[in-house]
Scaffold this active site. Sequence first.
Site, PDB file in Angstrom:
ATOM      1  N   HIS A 169       0.767  -1.107   0.108  1.00 19.82           N
ATOM      2  CA  HIS A 169       0.043   0.125   0.089  1.00 19.82           C
ATOM      3  C   HIS A 169       0.986   1.411   0.133  1.00 19.82           C
ATOM      4  O   HIS A 169       2.193   1.212   0.614  1.00 19.82           O
ATOM      5  CB  HIS A 169      -0.766  -0.033   1.108  1.00 19.82           C
ATOM      6  CG  HIS A 169      -2.178  -0.701   1.201  1.00 19.82           C
ATOM      7  ND1 HIS A 169      -2.868  -1.179   2.164  1.00 19.82           N
ATOM      8  CD2 HIS A 169      -2.971  -0.887   0.136  1.00 19.82           C
ATOM      9  CE1 HIS A 169      -4.073  -1.707   1.760  1.00 19.82           C
ATOM     10  NE2 HIS A 169      -4.179  -1.740   0.638  1.00 19.82           N
ATOM     11  N   CYS A 266      -2.328   2.695   9.044  1.00 14.52           N
ATOM     12  CA  CYS A 266      -3.193   1.916   8.703  1.00 14.52           C
ATOM     13  C   CYS A 266      -4.526   1.953   9.689  1.00 14.52           C
ATOM     14  O   CYS A 266      -5.790   1.607   9.414  1.00 14.52           O
ATOM     15  CB  CYS A 266      -2.704   0.495   8.762  1.00 14.52           C
ATOM     16  SG  CYS A 266      -1.559   0.084   7.408  1.00 14.52           S
TER      17      CYS A 266
END
Length: 273
Positions: A169, A266
């Site tokens: 990511h 996150c």
Amino acid sequence: MPESRVPRRRRLLVCEPRHFAVQYAINPWMHPDRPVDVGLAQAQWRALVDAYRAHGHTVDTVEPVPGLPDMVFAANAAVVVGGRVFGSLFKAPERRPESLPYDTWFKSAGYDVYRPESVCEGEGDFVPAGRWILAGTGFRTTREAHREAQEYLGVPVIGLTLVDPYFYHLDTALFVLDDEGEGNIAYYPEAFSPGSREVLARLYPEAVLATREDALAFGLNSVSDGRHVFISPGATALAEQLTGRGYVPVPVDLSEFHKAGGGIKCCTQEIRS
């Protein structure tokens, strides 16, 4: 370097890790045979929330759902810019049910939610950076989702290609230090394709460049309010660089979440009204 950087208060959305576990493997960090200490994870998560609130930030919570062990990673659920919510469509079937409870929360809070047609994973791969959005692709979010986000949010989207599976990511390889105007970022160059590295060098000639060691310690999965940087304590060299630039590192240990390939960012969704 400014004598005193000014923090900007943020509204943040999080989800308690009540059901956190590593039950499947969808990135190189995940090993289902390595048990998760849920009690420790909850204590680390509470320390993060306490740190945010101690620095003046507003923190909202989404109720966790049994059977969704990765729901704690709130950043992946959406990207919110100018009060517009661009939702998620996870690549992994195991995570797709997470979208519904987050969509429900946003709708109950008075937001309209756009349901994307292409695979995208919220702020995991969409990083608002002042006048534009930096967008990752290569492992999860597709380039078609970049187009969808630009059309819906009305903000220029700059696509960047990720090439190292440990940085699957964008928010594991880059974070925004300042989001006023063009702002500035910190990133790990080798996580990106050669062309994407050139783009970042042109856009951010004064960027903070992290080592692989600090990136692997989740040092780039950080949250900055423009002055305070909530950062993994293992990213020591990066923290020293930030201090030298006038930022104030706030170490928060989320090591239990590293077992799932996640960290501070996150676990944190920013709501930008």
